[in-house]
Design a protein around this motif. Structure first.
Motif, mmCIF file in Angstrom:
data_model
loop_
_atom_site.group_PDB
_atom_site.id
_atom_site.type_symbol
_atom_site.label_atom_id
_atom_site.label_comp_id
_atom_site.label_asym_id
_atom_site.label_seq_id
_atom_site.Cartn_x
_atom_site.Cartn_y
_atom_site.Cartn_z
ATOM 1 N N GLN A 99 49.267 -6.239 25.602
ATOM 2 C CA GLN A 99 48.887 -8.025 25.283
ATOM 3 C C GLN A 99 49.677 -9.254 24.605
ATOM 4 O O GLN A 99 50.992 -9.279 25.771
ATOM 5 C CB GLN A 99 47.825 -7.297 24.499
ATOM 6 C CG GLN A 99 46.335 -6.410 24.928
ATOM 7 C CD GLN A 99 44.776 -6.938 23.656
ATOM 8 O OE1 GLN A 99 44.494 -7.697 22.906
ATOM 9 N NE2 GLN A 99 44.349 -5.496 23.909
ATOM 10 N N CYS A 100 50.019 -9.318 23.660
ATOM 11 C CA CYS A 100 51.219 -9.940 23.360
ATOM 12 C C CYS A 100 52.582 -9.839 24.185
ATOM 13 O O CYS A 100 53.277 -10.709 23.934
ATOM 14 C CB CYS A 100 51.158 -10.492 22.116
ATOM 15 S SG CYS A 100 51.722 -9.393 20.777
ATOM 16 N N GLY A 101 52.513 -8.300 24.229
ATOM 17 C CA GLY A 101 53.560 -7.825 24.710
ATOM 18 C C GLY A 101 54.811 -7.901 23.451
ATOM 19 O O GLY A 101 56.270 -7.039 24.097
ATOM 20 N N TYR A 102 55.083 -8.530 22.753
ATOM 21 C CA TYR A 102 55.730 -8.295 21.371
ATOM 22 C C TYR A 102 56.305 -6.506 20.638
ATOM 23 O O TYR A 102 57.922 -6.186 21.005
ATOM 24 C CB TYR A 102 55.188 -8.339 20.222
ATOM 25 C CG TYR A 102 57.116 -9.517 19.556
ATOM 26 C CD1 TYR A 102 57.288 -10.622 20.166
ATOM 27 C CD2 TYR A 102 57.218 -8.860 18.226
ATOM 28 C CE1 TYR A 102 58.641 -11.449 19.402
ATOM 29 C CE2 TYR A 102 58.129 -9.612 17.954
ATOM 30 C CZ TYR A 102 58.695 -10.530 18.399
ATOM 31 O OH TYR A 102 59.944 -11.692 18.174
ATOM 32 N N CYS A 103 55.610 -5.435 21.267
ATOM 33 C CA CYS A 103 55.814 -4.585 20.946
ATOM 34 C C CYS A 103 55.937 -3.874 21.813
ATOM 35 O O CYS A 103 56.707 -2.738 21.521
ATOM 36 C CB CYS A 103 54.116 -3.515 20.180
ATOM 37 S SG CYS A 103 52.936 -3.564 21.397
ATOM 38 N N ILE A 104 56.190 -4.335 23.188
ATOM 39 C CA ILE A 104 56.050 -3.137 24.258
ATOM 40 C C ILE A 104 57.181 -2.839 24.746
ATOM 41 O O ILE A 104 57.484 -1.790 24.700
ATOM 42 C CB ILE A 104 55.212 -3.967 25.602
ATOM 43 C CG1 ILE A 104 54.029 -4.240 24.896
ATOM 44 C CG2 ILE A 104 55.239 -3.600 27.146
ATOM 45 C CD1 ILE A 104 53.172 -2.765 24.979
ATOM 46 N N CYS A 135 51.556 -1.478 17.085
ATOM 47 C CA CYS A 135 51.669 -2.610 17.890
ATOM 48 C C CYS A 135 49.296 -3.377 17.318
ATOM 49 O O CYS A 135 49.151 -2.726 16.836
ATOM 50 C CB CYS A 135 50.968 -2.146 19.369
ATOM 51 S SG CYS A 135 50.024 -3.710 20.318
ATOM 52 N N ARG A 136 49.720 -4.718 16.982
ATOM 53 C CA ARG A 136 48.160 -5.031 16.514
ATOM 54 C C ARG A 136 47.656 -6.057 17.146
ATOM 55 O O ARG A 136 46.061 -6.171 16.836
ATOM 56 C CB ARG A 136 48.993 -6.195 15.440
ATOM 57 C CG ARG A 136 48.208 -7.309 14.500
ATOM 58 C CD ARG A 136 47.615 -5.916 13.740
ATOM 59 N NE ARG A 136 46.679 -6.797 12.610
ATOM 60 C CZ ARG A 136 46.119 -6.304 11.319
ATOM 61 N NH1 ARG A 136 46.306 -4.959 11.885
ATOM 62 N NH2 ARG A 136 45.684 -7.289 10.835
ATOM 63 N N CYS A 137 47.489 -5.078 18.832
ATOM 64 C CA CYS A 137 46.798 -5.863 19.894
ATOM 65 C C CYS A 137 45.714 -5.551 20.308
ATOM 66 O O CYS A 137 44.504 -5.254 20.870
ATOM 67 C CB CYS A 137 47.614 -6.648 21.244
ATOM 68 S SG CYS A 137 48.617 -8.036 20.807
ATOM 69 N N THR A 138 46.345 -3.748 20.792
ATOM 70 C CA THR A 138 45.734 -3.580 21.430
ATOM 71 C C THR A 138 44.684 -2.196 20.834
ATOM 72 O O THR A 138 43.655 -1.946 21.901
ATOM 73 C CB THR A 138 46.719 -2.287 22.612
ATOM 74 O OG1 THR A 138 47.622 -1.658 21.616
ATOM 75 C CG2 THR A 138 47.798 -3.298 23.416
ATOM 76 N N LEU B 168 52.235 -8.927 15.894
ATOM 77 C CA LEU B 168 53.967 -8.961 15.630
ATOM 78 C C LEU B 168 55.244 -9.828 15.720
ATOM 79 O O LEU B 168 56.782 -9.421 14.900
ATOM 80 C CB LEU B 168 53.732 -7.943 16.960
ATOM 81 C CG LEU B 168 54.833 -6.630 16.236
ATOM 82 C CD1 LEU B 168 54.084 -6.127 14.678
ATOM 83 C CD2 LEU B 168 54.651 -5.505 17.251
HETATM 84 S S1 FES Z 1 50.994 -5.984 22.624
HETATM 85 FE FE1 FES Z 1 51.064 -7.452 20.859
HETATM 86 S S2 FES Z 1 51.745 -5.752 19.205
HETATM 87 FE FE2 FES Z 1 51.462 -4.639 20.928
#
Ligand code: FES
Ligand code: FES
Lengths: 158, 711
Positions: A99-104, A135-138, B168
């Motif tokens: 999703q946002c990719g920050y944790c990816i 991960c806050r998104c998935t 994040l």
């Molecule tokens: S995809 Fe957004 S924090 Fe994991």
């Protein structure tokens, strides 16, 4: 004369002449411009800064450069060149696990560490393996599923 | 399933997957100036004097006197100062920024800066307010008569805490002023909100302000209004910096402590019951706005409108106040005022059912609104209300009814179980006539001579997938392969204002505008030429006009619906609660991509459950938020809810693209009552009304001689 820190970074030997107390996270991002290593907290709580250090997942914000001397560090920039990455890439894409990719980048390296240890992990083992990566998104389901798919589709790679 | 729902790889997948995606913190910053805020340590004080240390060449300070335009951040109302005025109103309010080339040196100078304050008594705690920012009221039917005729009257108080977005990627912004123009880029949801705010603060003409979104690491509402504040502060610093870019990227503690979070709330519900049916609700709602109004008006409106939940209650009196306290301003968080009142109404209905000796689900089913019924604001549910079918789907997935019956028997072991269910909706899009009167969305498509088509809109992708879904819609109408339709991150120099990326509106409203654009382009398509087409928002004509002064009419054109069940186990020795399973059914209309919708459902649902259980944040007696790190404010890991199943239910909305309606917020809104309902059952039928509900809370219930009864 030379007390530089020498380590293997993404397959190449590098010399770091800065302070042994510098954080690995900062050095990777600032000195080596490896910005795929993310900073989510600088306190060892989120896993966004994960790298593989001597074969194990490590939060690079909690690692001092002195610790890295003689060691091996892999970041997403190195890992993405591998066939294993490709298997994970396809698996993550197939379930829209990004999703946002920050944790990816951290998640991908966590995925690698899970599969390197156990090529056929159970769902519970996968969840334990990524439990240090927030991960806050998935809601995690898609990521867990993706790792399972990679294990199956990438049979033989791990 | 419609063809459009078939999943595709996301447009932004590759760069995020391989680490090459550039977020605001990733821009090379060797040549940038770094900004650091000096913040108020007091919840309320007069700023007496600022004593700067000697500043080396190239270092400077920025405060209210440096604001070239007006020292106000344009949000809904403009009371938030860019830099503090004569007083500071919350701990963490920025008084000035120190700026310079070396980050460590800036930090040192910041530490040496002294601000002299004269402390003033703060207002802390939602019950102690003395300033009411907003005071809404609406009525339906005859509440007094219904209470006079009631068989029973129940009254209860419900309280909810802060919830931190905990995206994040922390907030960050980079600004540069050159050739009379200020350019700002960073992590954001709403480029045009920022555009308006920066123009006002800098005094520059609209065409001298450029706002561009960087890849954004999550928003959840937290990057709706706050980035306007940060962008103004950084833009003002850049204005003073004379050509060098200025960069501010928050650390996690700064972000958690000082940026906006979900409004804490305190609701008092009074219900009249006649012949086993709720005939009237008299509801008092308080939302803690914090020190400035920011988005409280609109958050509160949504909460007030949702106060009677998914039920048809003929008589209503609803009052909602947004009150000031000297704490960081509360703001948008996925659900936007809905989670607080949905929590209250669901618990209220569960408790009334219990008092009447009726099964709480059967009781709620009897009260459900149906298509054609009037809404709380005397508008209409124009479309089917699919909750009964969704309840059956969740019952089947969770085995709710059987477990509910089983767990209602006395439990004496160490581990005790319960299961709860909650029902809710999310009004799709802006409240009232906001879309028509304020946003006036414009979207464009530009065809290149090579036949590739670019989407021109101001929607930001912060992970929710809007780049992919918008491109899918356009590609489908034009019968183009998806690779030939593309969408860059919005930049106000290049894209029209198609409105903010909020309110679950982007796909439903802008997606439909782009579908219309695509139809137009298809009809006028000429090979080898550059062509641009444009569409403007038109309100659907079935709407009963909404009167915001009296809260009368259709607050929303349509609704997205949800049902959730949560099964919880409580350790009676430690009070620790564990979610054994969570099941949800979500109707967001036609999925424009099944995988993307699933991601919204799962991620949102988990946030909604954690709101009730683990996410605890409070201001202490001095107004300081202590839960300011990811070790003091716990968000779920992959192990917290190992069994979570979300299914899509499709009730198509004819005015959305292919039947799609709002999806993003819905899954977060109402899970809290399912969770607390389960905990109540596990605790032997206690009546609870406060979230988050932690281990200590469970222990105090278990220790109490007898569970407290309601009503
Ligand atoms: S995809 Fe957004 S924090 Fe994991
Ligand atoms: S940045 Fe290292 S764990 Fe969060």
């Amino acid at each position: 004369m030379d007390d530089a820190i020498v380590f293997t970074l993404n397959g190449k030997q590098v010399r770091y002449a800065g302070s042994a107390t510098a954080r690995l996270l900062d050095v990777l991002r600032e000195d080596y411009r490896l910005t795929g290593v993310k900073c989510g907290c600088r306190e060892g709580e989120c896993g966004a800064c994960s790298v593989i250090l001597d074969g194990r997942l490590a939060n690079s914000c909690m690692v001092a450069m002195g610790r890295v001397d003689g060691g091996t560090v892999t970041t997403i920039e190195g890992y993405r060149e591998t066939a294993r990455f490709k298997a994970l890439d396809e698996a993550y894409a197939s379930v829209a696990a990004v999703q946002c990719g920050y944790c990816i980048p951290g998640m991908v390296l966590a995925s690698e560490c899970i599969l390197a240890k156990n090529p056929h992990p159970s769902e519970a083992e996968i969840r334990v393996g990524i439990s240090g990566n927030l991960c806050r998104c998935t809601g995690y389901n898609a990521i867990v599923k993706a790792i399972g798919i990679a294990a199956k589709e990438g049979e033989g790679l791990w | 399933m419609r063809e459009i729902s078939e999943p595709v790889p996301k447009k932004d997948h590759a760069a995020k997957m391989d680490g090459s995606a550039v977020y605001v913190a990733d821009w090379p910053h060797k040549d940038m100036l770094h900004g650091k805020f000096i913040r108020s340590p007091h919840a309320r004080a007069r700023v007496v004097e600022i004593k700067l240390p000697p500043l080396p060449a190239g270092y400077f300070a920025v405060d209210k006197n440096d604001v070239p335009g007006i020292n106000e951040v344009h949000i809904v109302m403009d009371d938030t100062p860019v830099y503090a005025n004569e007083t500071v109103e919350y701990i963490g309010e920025p008084v000035l920024m120190l700026v310079g080339p070396d980050e460590d040196e800036v930090k040192r100078l910041a530490d040496e800066t002294q601000v002299v304050y004269e402390e003033l008594p703060p207002v802390l705690g939602i019950r102690n307010f003395d300033t009411v920012f907003f005071d809404y009221r609406y009525d339906k039917g005859d509440v007094a008569a219904a209470f006079a005729a009631a068989d029973q009257v129940y009254e209860e108080e419900f309280e909810t805490g802060y919830q931190e977005q905990a995206y994040l990627e922390t907030q960050g912004m980079i600004a540069r002023y050159s050739d009379g123009k200020v350019a700002v880029h960073g992590s954001m949801q709403c480029p045009y909100y920022i555009h308006g705010a920066v123009a006002k603060a800098t005094g520059l003409a609209a065409d001298k302000v450029r706002i561009a979104q960087d890849i954004t690491g999550g928003g959840f509402g937290g990057k709706e209004a706050y980035p306007s504040i940060l962008a103004c502060q950084v833009a003002v610093a850049a204005y003073k910096a004379g050509g060098r870019p200025v960069r501010v990227v928050f650390d996690r503690r700064e972000d958690m402590e000082y940026t906006s979070k979900r409004h804490p709330s305190l609701c008092v519900y009074k219900a009249a019951v006649k012949d086993g049916r709720v005939t009237a609700l008299d509801i008092d709602i308080l939302y803690n706005a914090g020190a400035y109004t920011t988005l409280t008006a609109v958050v509160l409106q949504r909460g007030v409108i949702a106060a009677s939940g998914a039920y048809n209650i003929p008589n209503l009196k609803v009052r909602g106040k947004g009150v000031k306290t000297n704490t960081a301003p509360s703001g948008a968080f996925r659900g936007f005022g809905g989670p607080q009142t949905f929590f209250a109404i669901e618990m209220m209905m569960i408790h009334i059912a219990k008092a009447l000796g009726e099964d709480s689900l059967a009781f709620r089913l009897r009260h459900l609104a149906r298509q054609g019924d009037t809404t709380s604001t005397s508008g209409r549910y124009h479309f089917p209300v699919p909750l009964p079918a969704m309840i059956e789907a969740v019952d089947q997935a969770s085995d709710y009814r059987r477990k509910r019956a089983e767990y209602s028997k006395a439990q004496t072991g160490r581990f005790r179980k319960g299961i709860g269910m909650s029902l809710w909706f999310h009004g799709a899009g802006f409240t009232g006539s906001g879309e028509r009167d304020h946003i006036k969305a414009v979207a464009r498509l530009r065809k290149r001579p090579d036949g590739r088509v670019e989407v021109l809109a101001s929607q930001t992708d912060m992970g929710q997938g809007i780049k992919t879904t918008l491109c899918k819609i356009v590609a489908k109408e034009l019968s183009l392969p998806l690779e030939r339709v593309f969408y860059e991150n919005p930049d106000t120099d290049r894209v029209p204002d198609s409105g903010p990326t909020v309110a679950s509106r982007s796909l439903m409203i802008v997606g439909e505008l782009l579908r219309q654009c695509a139809i137009q382009l298809r009809e006028r398509w000429r090979d080898g030429e550059e062509q641009t087409v444009e569409e403007h928002y038109k309100e659907p004509d079935f709407l009963l006009p909404f009167d915001l002064d009296h809260f009368q009419g259709d607050a929303y054109p349509t609704y997205s619906w949800a049902v959730a069940a949560a099964e919880v186990q409580v350790d009676s020795l430690t009070g620790v609660q564990e979610v054994l399973g969570a099941w949800g059914s979500f109707d967001a209309g036609t999925p424009i991509d099944q995988n993307i919708l699933r991601g919204q459902m799962e991620g949102g649902f988990l946030q909604g459950l954690a709101y009730a259980s683990m996410e605890q944040m409070e201001a202490d007696g001095k107004g300081r938020i202590r839960n300011n790190s990811l070790s003091d404010y716990i968000i779920p890991t992959a192990m917290d809810v190992p069994v979570m199943e979300a299914q899509a239910y499709v009730e198509e909305y004819p005015d959305g693209p292919y039947g799609a309606k709002g999806a993003g917020e819905l899954p977060t809104v109402g899970g809290a009552a399912a969770y607390l309902g389960a905990v109540e059952q596990a605790l032997g039928g206690a009546s609870l009304g406060r979230i988050p509900f932690g281990a200590e809370d469970a222990l105090s219930v278990l220790r109490a001689d007898a569970p407290k009864e309601v009503g």
